[in-house]
Enzyme design. Structure first.
Site, mmCIF file in Angstrom:
data_model
loop_
_atom_site.group_PDB
_atom_site.id
_atom_site.type_symbol
_atom_site.label_atom_id
_atom_site.label_comp_id
_atom_site.label_asym_id
_atom_site.label_seq_id
_atom_site.Cartn_x
_atom_site.Cartn_y
_atom_site.Cartn_z
ATOM 1 N N THR A 26 0.848 -1.199 0.000
ATOM 2 C CA THR A 26 0.000 0.000 0.000
ATOM 3 C C THR A 26 0.881 1.246 0.000
ATOM 4 O OG1 THR A 26 -1.851 -1.098 1.058
ATOM 5 C CG2 THR A 26 -1.646 1.263 1.464
ATOM 6 N N HIS A 174 -6.933 -11.279 -1.798
ATOM 7 C CA HIS A 174 -6.309 -10.915 -0.517
ATOM 8 C C HIS A 174 -7.140 -11.519 0.616
ATOM 9 C CE1 HIS A 174 -4.215 -8.870 2.548
ATOM 10 N NE2 HIS A 174 -4.221 -7.619 2.093
ATOM 11 N N ASN A 177 -3.965 -10.693 6.463
ATOM 12 C CA ASN A 177 -3.687 -9.428 7.167
ATOM 13 C C ASN A 177 -4.867 -8.756 7.868
ATOM 14 O OD1 ASN A 177 -1.060 -9.766 6.430
ATOM 15 N ND2 ASN A 177 -1.083 -8.291 4.761
ATOM 16 N N TYR A 179 -8.018 -8.346 6.899
ATOM 17 C CA TYR A 179 -9.095 -7.734 6.109
ATOM 18 C C TYR A 179 -10.269 -8.719 5.990
ATOM 19 C CZ TYR A 179 -5.521 -4.304 5.843
ATOM 20 O OH TYR A 179 -4.578 -3.386 6.232
ATOM 21 N N ASN A 234 -3.626 -5.937 12.673
ATOM 22 C CA ASN A 234 -5.056 -5.621 12.605
ATOM 23 C C ASN A 234 -5.869 -6.418 13.619
ATOM 24 O OD1 ASN A 234 -5.135 -3.506 10.757
ATOM 25 N ND2 ASN A 234 -5.173 -4.875 8.981
#
Ligand code: PHB
Length: 355
Positions: A26, A174, A177, A179, A234
Site C-alpha cells: 500500500t 487478498h 492481514n 481484512y 489488525n
C-alpha cells in the site's frame, strides 16, 4: 553460474524471467476517485524486471475502502488508470497481478460516507484506522447479515472482470492481514452462528465463494490467494492456526490455482513460530513465500525447495532494479519510512538504479 532464483520459472502458462516477486504494498498515491495515475504507472514500470508484480491492495468496491488514496477497480476511471499501469509494465516486459481487497472492520465511517464498516461479527479491533482526518479509533463494526454475503461475493466477481478489462495478467485474492476474508477465516474475529461461522468449513465459505466467483471470470491458473496464518496485524488471532490453515490449504488444493502466497510469521512481533515447510508440503501447487527475505534467505529457500517464488516488499520499494542487485550482490538503497504512505514522486519513483 546463475542461481535458480534468477532463472526463468513457469507460473502456469506465464514464463517468468526469475522467481523474485514484488510483494503487494500500500502506497496511498492514487488520485481523486481512487484512480491510478501516470506516476503509479511509472513506479510499477520501473520494477518490471521482477518475475511478477503484485499490485498494492485494490478495493473491489466503494464499500471495500479502508484507507485514503488506495486504488480501486470498480469504476471505469479506475480501469482506465490501471490500463495505463499495465501497458507500462507490459511494455517493459513485466507481468502483473492485481490484489483484490475488501477492508471490512479495518475501515472507518469517514471513508464509507458515514456507513459503519462491516465484519463477520460485531467485534471492534484494537487500534486506530487511517482516515483523511488522521488516525481515529476503530469503531465497532456491524455484523453482515447472511443475505448480504452474496452481494460481497458479487463485488469480487465484478472486480475480477474489471481486472481483465484493465489488462492484468491475473488476480490475487487478498485473504490475509486482518481484512474481510481473513476476518471470516480466523476464529478470533468470526463468532457467527450461521453457515459462515463456527466450523472451518463455514469460516472458509466466503473465501470459497469468492474463489468460485472470480474463477468464472479467470482461469484458476491465473488466480492466486494470499494467507497469513499467524499475523496478529489488525488485531487478529486464531485458536489453532496449524489445524485451521491445514484445512484451508487442503481445500485450496482442489482448485489448481496459480499460487498460494503466505506471509510467514507475524508482522507485528517479527516472530515466526509455525512450521511453514509443513504447510508448504501440504500445498500441492506453487508456493510463494514472503516476509523478511533477503538474498541469502531467498536463495537458500529456493535451494531447499522451501518455496517456489519469493515475494519481497520493502526492499522492492527502495530498489527498482532489485533483481539485478540481488543477483550481483550489489548494495541496496535504504527505504525511507517517511515516504512509504502518501505523497508524490519523492520516495516513490526517485530511488536510483545501479547504473
Ligand atoms: C496497510 O496499508 O498498512 C496494509 C494494507 C494491506 C495489507 C497490509 C497492510 O495487506
Amino acid at each position: 553460474m546463475t542461481h535458480k532464483l534468477y532463472a526463468p520459472f513457469s507460473l502456469a502458462d506465464l514464463k517468468l524471467p526469475n522467481r523474485v516477486v514484488m510483494a503487494p504494498m500500500t502506497r496511498n498515491r492514487a488520485a481523486a476517485g481512487n484512480v491510478p495515475t501516470a506516476m503509479n504507472a511509472e513506479y510499477y514500470r520501473q520494477r518490471a524486471t521482477a518475475g511478477l508484480i503484485i499490485t498494492e491492495a485494490t478495493q473491489v468496491s466503494a464499500d471495500g475502502i479502508g484507507y485514503p488514496a488506495t486504488p480501486g477497480i470498480h469504476s471505469d476511471e479506475q480501469v482506465k488508470g490501471w490500463r495505463q499501469v499495465n501497458d507500462a509494465v507490459h511494455g517493459a516486459g513485466g507481468h502483473i497481478f492485481v490484489q483484490l481487497w475488501y477492508c471490512g472492520r479495518i475501515s472507518h465511517p469517514s471513508l464509507l460516507e458515514g456507513k459503519t464498516p462491516v465484519a463477520p461479527s460485531a467485534i471492534r479491533p484494537e487500534g486506530e484506522a487511517v482516515t483523511m482526518q488522521g488516525m481515529q479509533a476503530f469503531v465497532e463494526p456491524r455484523a453482515l447479515e447472511t443475505d448480504e454475503i452474496p452481494g460481497i461475493v458479487e463485488q469480487y466477481r465484478q472486480a475480477a472482470k474489471q481486472a481483465k478489462a484493465a489488462g492484468f495478467d491475473g488476480i490475487e485474492v487478498h485473504a490475509a492481514n486482518g481484512y474481510l476474508i481473513d476476518q471470516f477465516l480466523r476464529d478470533g474475529s468470526n463468532k457467527r452462528s450461521d453457515q459462515y461461522g463456527g466450523s472451518v468449513e463455514n469460516r472458509m465459505r466466503l473465501l470459497n465463494e469468492v474463489l468460485d466467483a472470480v474463477c468464472e471470470e479467470w482461469p484458476a491458473n491465473r488466480v492466486g490467494v494470499r494467507l497469513t496464518p499467524e499475523n496478529s496485524f489488525n488485531s487478529m488471532s486464531d485458536s489453532d492456526p496449524v489445524k485451521h490453515f491445514s484445512y484451508f490449504i487442503s481445500q485450496l488444493n482442489q482448485r489448481k490455482l496459480c499460487y498460494m502466497h503466505i506471509l510467514e510469521g507475524d508482522m507485528m512481533t517479527q516472530k515466526r513460530t509455525l512450521d511453514y515447510r509443513a504447510l508448504r508440503d501440504r500445498y500441492k501447487g506453487v508456493y510463494m513465500a514472503n516476509q523478511g527475505y533477503n538474498k541469502e534467505r531467498a536463495e537458500q529457500s529456493i535451494d531447499q525447495k522451501d518455496a517456489d517464488l519469493i515475494a519481497i516488499g520493502v526492499p522492492y520499494l527502495a530498489n527498482p532494479d532489485l533483481v539485478e542487485r540481488l543477483k550481483t550482490g550489489a548494495e541496496l538503497n535504504s527505504p525511507d519510512q517517511a515516504t512509504f504512505y502518501g505523497g508524490d514522486e519523492k520516495g516513490y519513483t526517485d530511488y536510483p538504479l545501479l547504473s
